[in-house]
Design an enzyme around this catalytic site. Structure first.
Site, mmCIF file in Angstrom:
data_model
loop_
_atom_site.group_PDB
_atom_site.id
_atom_site.type_symbol
_atom_site.label_atom_id
_atom_site.label_comp_id
_atom_site.label_asym_id
_atom_site.label_seq_id
_atom_site.Cartn_x
_atom_site.Cartn_y
_atom_site.Cartn_z
ATOM 1 N N ASP A 174 0.903 -1.145 0.000
ATOM 2 C CA ASP A 174 0.000 0.000 0.000
ATOM 3 C C ASP A 174 0.939 1.191 0.000
ATOM 4 O O ASP A 174 1.568 1.485 1.019
ATOM 5 C CB ASP A 174 -0.890 0.009 1.249
ATOM 6 C CG ASP A 174 -1.869 1.171 1.211
ATOM 7 O OD1 ASP A 174 -1.441 2.300 0.913
ATOM 8 O OD2 ASP A 174 -3.065 0.959 1.460
ATOM 9 N N HIS A 175 1.058 1.860 -1.144
ATOM 10 C CA HIS A 175 2.157 2.834 -1.237
ATOM 11 C C HIS A 175 1.973 4.031 -0.296
ATOM 12 O O HIS A 175 2.927 4.729 0.005
ATOM 13 C CB HIS A 175 2.414 3.270 -2.695
ATOM 14 C CG HIS A 175 1.446 4.279 -3.233
ATOM 15 N ND1 HIS A 175 0.246 3.939 -3.767
ATOM 16 C CD2 HIS A 175 1.515 5.631 -3.328
ATOM 17 C CE1 HIS A 175 -0.390 5.029 -4.169
ATOM 18 N NE2 HIS A 175 0.367 6.081 -3.919
ATOM 19 N N HIS A 237 -5.848 2.781 0.934
ATOM 20 C CA HIS A 237 -5.117 3.931 1.473
ATOM 21 C C HIS A 237 -5.880 4.678 2.580
ATOM 22 O O HIS A 237 -5.316 5.025 3.617
ATOM 23 C CB HIS A 237 -4.780 4.936 0.372
ATOM 24 C CG HIS A 237 -4.187 4.321 -0.851
ATOM 25 N ND1 HIS A 237 -3.234 3.328 -0.803
ATOM 26 C CD2 HIS A 237 -4.397 4.565 -2.172
ATOM 27 C CE1 HIS A 237 -2.894 2.995 -2.049
ATOM 28 N NE2 HIS A 237 -3.589 3.726 -2.883
HETATM 29 O O1 LIG Z 1 -3.343 3.735 -5.603
HETATM 30 C C1 LIG Z 1 -3.667 4.730 -6.208
HETATM 31 O O2 LIG Z 1 -3.155 5.907 -5.828
HETATM 32 C C2 LIG Z 1 -3.122 7.011 -6.718
HETATM 33 C C3 LIG Z 1 -2.886 8.243 -5.850
HETATM 34 O O3 LIG Z 1 -1.620 8.109 -5.251
HETATM 35 P P1 LIG Z 1 -0.831 9.405 -4.765
HETATM 36 O O4 LIG Z 1 0.387 8.866 -4.137
HETATM 37 O O5 LIG Z 1 -0.594 10.240 -5.974
HETATM 38 O O6 LIG Z 1 -1.755 10.105 -3.828
HETATM 39 C C4 LIG Z 1 -4.401 7.141 -7.504
HETATM 40 O O7 LIG Z 1 -4.234 8.126 -8.509
HETATM 41 C C5 LIG Z 1 -4.718 5.832 -8.172
HETATM 42 O O8 LIG Z 1 -5.975 5.929 -8.821
HETATM 43 C C6 LIG Z 1 -4.762 4.719 -7.170
HETATM 44 O O9 LIG Z 1 -4.821 3.474 -7.867
#
Ligand SMILES: O=C1O[C@H](COP(=O)(O)O)[C@@H](O)[C@H](O)[C@H]1O
Ligand SMILES: NC(=O)C1=CN([C@@H]2O[C@H](COP(=O)(O)OP(=O)(O)OC[C@H]3O[C@@H](n4cnc5c(N)ncnc54)[C@H](OP(=O)(O)O)[C@@H]3O)[C@@H](O)[C@H]2O)C=CC1
Length: 494
Positions: A174-175, A237
Site C-alpha cells: 500500500d504505497h 489507502h
Molecule cells: O493507488 C492509487 O493511488 C493514486 C494516488 O496516489 P498518490 O500517491 O498520488 O496520492 C491514484 O491516482 C490511483 O488511482 C490509485 O490506484
C-alpha cells in the site's frame, strides 16, 4: 543484503515510473550492496541492452542524468516470458540460478508482481510448481494492488499465493504506507506527551482525512470502471490512514504488534449496510469542468468508460469506530478524482472549550486543530488561540508549523523506495497483513453491494470542485464542515 529481485511487469508503467528510480536511489545511497541483481520480466521481446537502456531512461526521466548509471544498470537482466505459459518458467529458473551464482546472492529472492491482478495467483502458483521458490535463502512476494475486487476474490487470491508463500513472506503493497508523513502518524501520536492523553473521544470532536486528486482517470478507464474510488482508494489507502490514527499504542514496535493493533481498529469499524449506507456514505462522478485554467471532459467521456457509467470517482464517508476510545467520534474521509487540488491532509479537530472568556463571550473560539500534511507539502500545523498582539485580551488563531521542506513531491518514488528497502530488510510492518485486507473488504463490500444495485444520478460534481454537495451535507447534519484543504497549507501557516 544480497538479493535477486525479479520484477514481473518490468516493461510496464509502474516499473518505469516508480520501481527503477526507487532502486536507483537505494543504489545511490549505498543501500544496495554489489551483490544485487534484477531480472525484468515482460511479454515483449527485448535484449538485455535494450532493457538496460529503458531502465536508464526511466531513471533519468525521474531523477535527471546520473554519472554512475552504467554501474547500476549492469545489474539488470531481461527475460521475455508469457506468465501464463508454464514452459517459460524453466528458462526463468535457469537464468535466476546463474545470476544467483554469479553475484553470490545466497538464494535470496524477491518476486515483485507489477502486473495486472488476474496474473497474481497464477504467477505465485507457477513460482512454486516450477521450482523458482526452491532456494536456500529467503523468498518474498511483493504484490501490488488491487488485492482482489471484494472479500471473496481476495480470499481466493490469498489462497493461491499462500500455497507458495507463508504470510510472513507476503508483502502486500500500500504505497501510502511508504509516505513519510503517513509513517510519521504513529510518532506524532506516541512520542508526544501533549497529544496522546488527548487522543480520544473526551477531547477530539472529529477527524477528517482528505485525499483529493486533480487528475482524472487518464488511461486507466478499463481498470477504473470495475473499481471506482471506493475500491481504488478507500478500501486501502484511506482505511489504512484511519487505522494508524485510531490504533492503540502497540506494546512494542514489532511488525506483529503494530499490525495486530491496526487489525483491532478494522474489527471495530461499525458495519454500514443496506438502508444505512445513504446516511453514512456519499458517492460522486465528475462532470466536465475547468482545472488550472484547462477545460477537462466528464468521466463518461474518458477512454474505455461507459457513456452510462455508474462508477463513482468520488467517495465521502463517515466511519465510526465502536470501541472505548473512539465511541461517538466521526472519522470523515473523502477522496476523488478531478477535484480542485491535489492534496492529502488529515485534520484532527479538538472539542471546544466550555466557554469563551476572551473575545466575545457569546461566541465560541476557533477549535484547536492538528493538521498533518501528507502531500504535496509535508509537515504538521497546530492551530491554537492566543492573545491578539497589542489588543486587550482578544484571542486570535495562531499556527505553529513544521514543514519538511521539499523532500517529496507527490507521486515521487520516495514511498516505493522505502517499501522496497523494507522488503529487502525483511520488515513487513508497513505492508498490509491479510487480516487488515479481509476486514477492510468486508466493510467496503456492504457499501459497494448497495451501490451496485442502485443507479446513481451521475455526473454530480463539476471537475475542479471539492465533490458533490451531498458530501458537505454529510458533515453539516452533524454540525461540522470540511476544513478547506487549500487554506490549511503548511506554507500559508508560517
Ligand atoms: O493507488 C492509487 O493511488 C493514486 C494516488 O496516489 P498518490 O500517491 O498520488 O496520492 C491514484 O491516482 C490511483 O488511482 C490509485 O490506484
Ligand atoms: N501504474 C501505476 O501508477 C500503479 C500501478 N499499480 C498496479 O501495478 C500493477 C502494474 O500496473 P502498470 O505497470 O500500470 O501496468 P502496465 O499495463 O503498464 O504494465 C503491465 C506489464 O505486464 C506485462 N504483461 C502483461 N501481460 C503479460 C503476460 N502474459 N506475460 C508477461 N508479462 C505480461 C507487460 O509486458 P509487455 O509490456 O511486454 O506486454 C507490462 O510489463 C497493477 O496491478 C496496477 O494496479 C498500483 C499503483 C500505481
Amino acid at each position: 543484503m544480497a538479493s535477486l529481485i525479479m520484477i514481473f511487469g518490468a516493461t510496464g508503467d509502474l516499473a518505469k515510473r516508480k520501481l527503477f528510480p526507487s532502486l536507483y536511489r537505494l543504489f545511490e545511497r549505498g543501500k544496495l550492496s554489489e551483490r544485487f541483481a534484477v531480472i525484468g520480466v515482460g511479454r515483449r521481446t527485448l535484449s538485455n541492452d535494450e532493457f538496460q537502456k529503458s531502465v536508464k531512461e526511466s531513471v533519468s526521466a525521474a531523477l535527471g542524468e546520473k554519472q554512475d548509471i552504467e554501474q547500476f544498470v549492469n545489474h539488470f537482466y531481461y527475460q521475455s516470458h508469457d506468465v501464463a505459459d508454464s514452459s517459460s518458467y524453466a528458462a526463468l529458473r535457469k537464468l535466476a540460478d546463474e545470476i544467483d551464482e554469479h553475484y553470490q546472492l545466497d538464494g535470496n529472492r524477491i518476486f515483485y508482481l507489477a502486473m495486472a491482478p488476474e496474473f497474481f495467483g497464477p504467477i505465485a502458483l507457477h513460482l512454486k510448481s516450477d521450482g523458482l521458490t526452491d532456494v536456500k535463502g529467503y523468498k518474498r512476494l511483493v504484490i501490488e494492488k488491487p488485492f482482489g475486487h471484494d472479500l471473496e476474490s481476495a480470499k481466493e487470491l490469498n489462497k493461491q499465493i499462500r500455497t507458495a508463500f507463508s504470510e510472513e513472506e507476503i508483502y502486500r503493497i500500500d504505497h501510502y504506507l511508504g509516505k513519510e508523513m503517513v509513517r510519521n502518524i504513529e510518532v506524532i501520536r506516541f512520542a508526544n506527551a501533549i497529544f496522546e492523553p488527548l487522543w480520544n473521544n473526551r477531547y477530539i470532536s472529529n477527524i477528517q482525512v482528505t485525499s483529493s486528486e486533480s487528475l482524472g482517470v487518464e488511461e486507466r478507464g478499463r481498470y477504473y470502471e470495475s473499481s471506482g474510488a471506493l475500491r481504488d482508494m478507500l478500501q486501502n489507502h484511506m482505511l489504512q490512514m484511519v487505522a494508524l490514527l485510531a490504533m492503540e499504542p502497540p506494546i512494542s514496535l514489532t511488525t506483529d504488534e503494530i499490525r495486530s493493533e491496526k487489525v483491532r481498529v478494522f474489527r471495530s469499524l461499525r458495519t454500514i449496510k443496506g438502508e444505512e449506507v445513504k446516511n453514512y456514505f456519499v458517492r460522486g462522478q465528475y462532470d466536465a469542468g475547468t482545472i488550472n485554467g484547462n477545460q477537462v471532459p466528464k468521466y463518461r467521456d474518458e477512454p474505455m468508460v461507459d457513456q452510462e457509467s455508474n462508477t463513482e470517482t468520488f467517495v465521502a464517508g463517515k466511519v465510526m469506530i465502536d470501541n472505548f476510545r473512539w465511541a461517538g467520534v466521526p472519522f470523515y474521509i473523502r477522496t476523488g478524482k478531478r477535484m480542485e487540488t491535489k492534496s492529502t491532509k488529515i485534520v484532527i479537530q479538538f472539542k471546544d472549550i466550555p466557554m469563551n472568556l476572551y473575545y466575545q463571550p457569546e461566541k465560541m473560539l476557533n477549535p484547536n486543530l492538528l493538521v498533518i500534511h501528507i502531500q504535496p507539502e509535508e509537515g504538521i500545523t497546530l492551530h491554537l488561540n492566543a492573545k491578539h498582539a497589542g489588543g486587550h485580551l482578544d484571542a486570535q488563531t495562531v499556527k505553529l508549523s513544521f514543514s519538511n521542506t521539499g523532500t517529496n513531491a507527490m507521486n515521487t518514488p520516495e514511498g516505493y523506495e522505502k517499501l522496497l528497502y523494507d522488503c529487502m530488510r525483511g520488515d513487513a510492518t508497513n505492508f498490509t497483513h491479510w487480516d487488515e485486507v479481509a476486514y477492510s473488504w468486508a466493510f467496503v463490500d456492504k457499501i459497494s453491494n448497495v451501490w451496485a444495485n442502485e443507479k446513481a444520478d451521475f455526473p454530480n460534481y463539476a471537475s475542479g470542485t471539492m465533490g458533490p454537495e451531498a458530501a458537505d451535507k454529510l458533515l453539516e447534519k452533524d454540525g461540522f464542515f470540511w476544513w478547506p484543504v487549500a487554506d490549511l497549507d503548511v506554507d500559508t501557516c508560517k
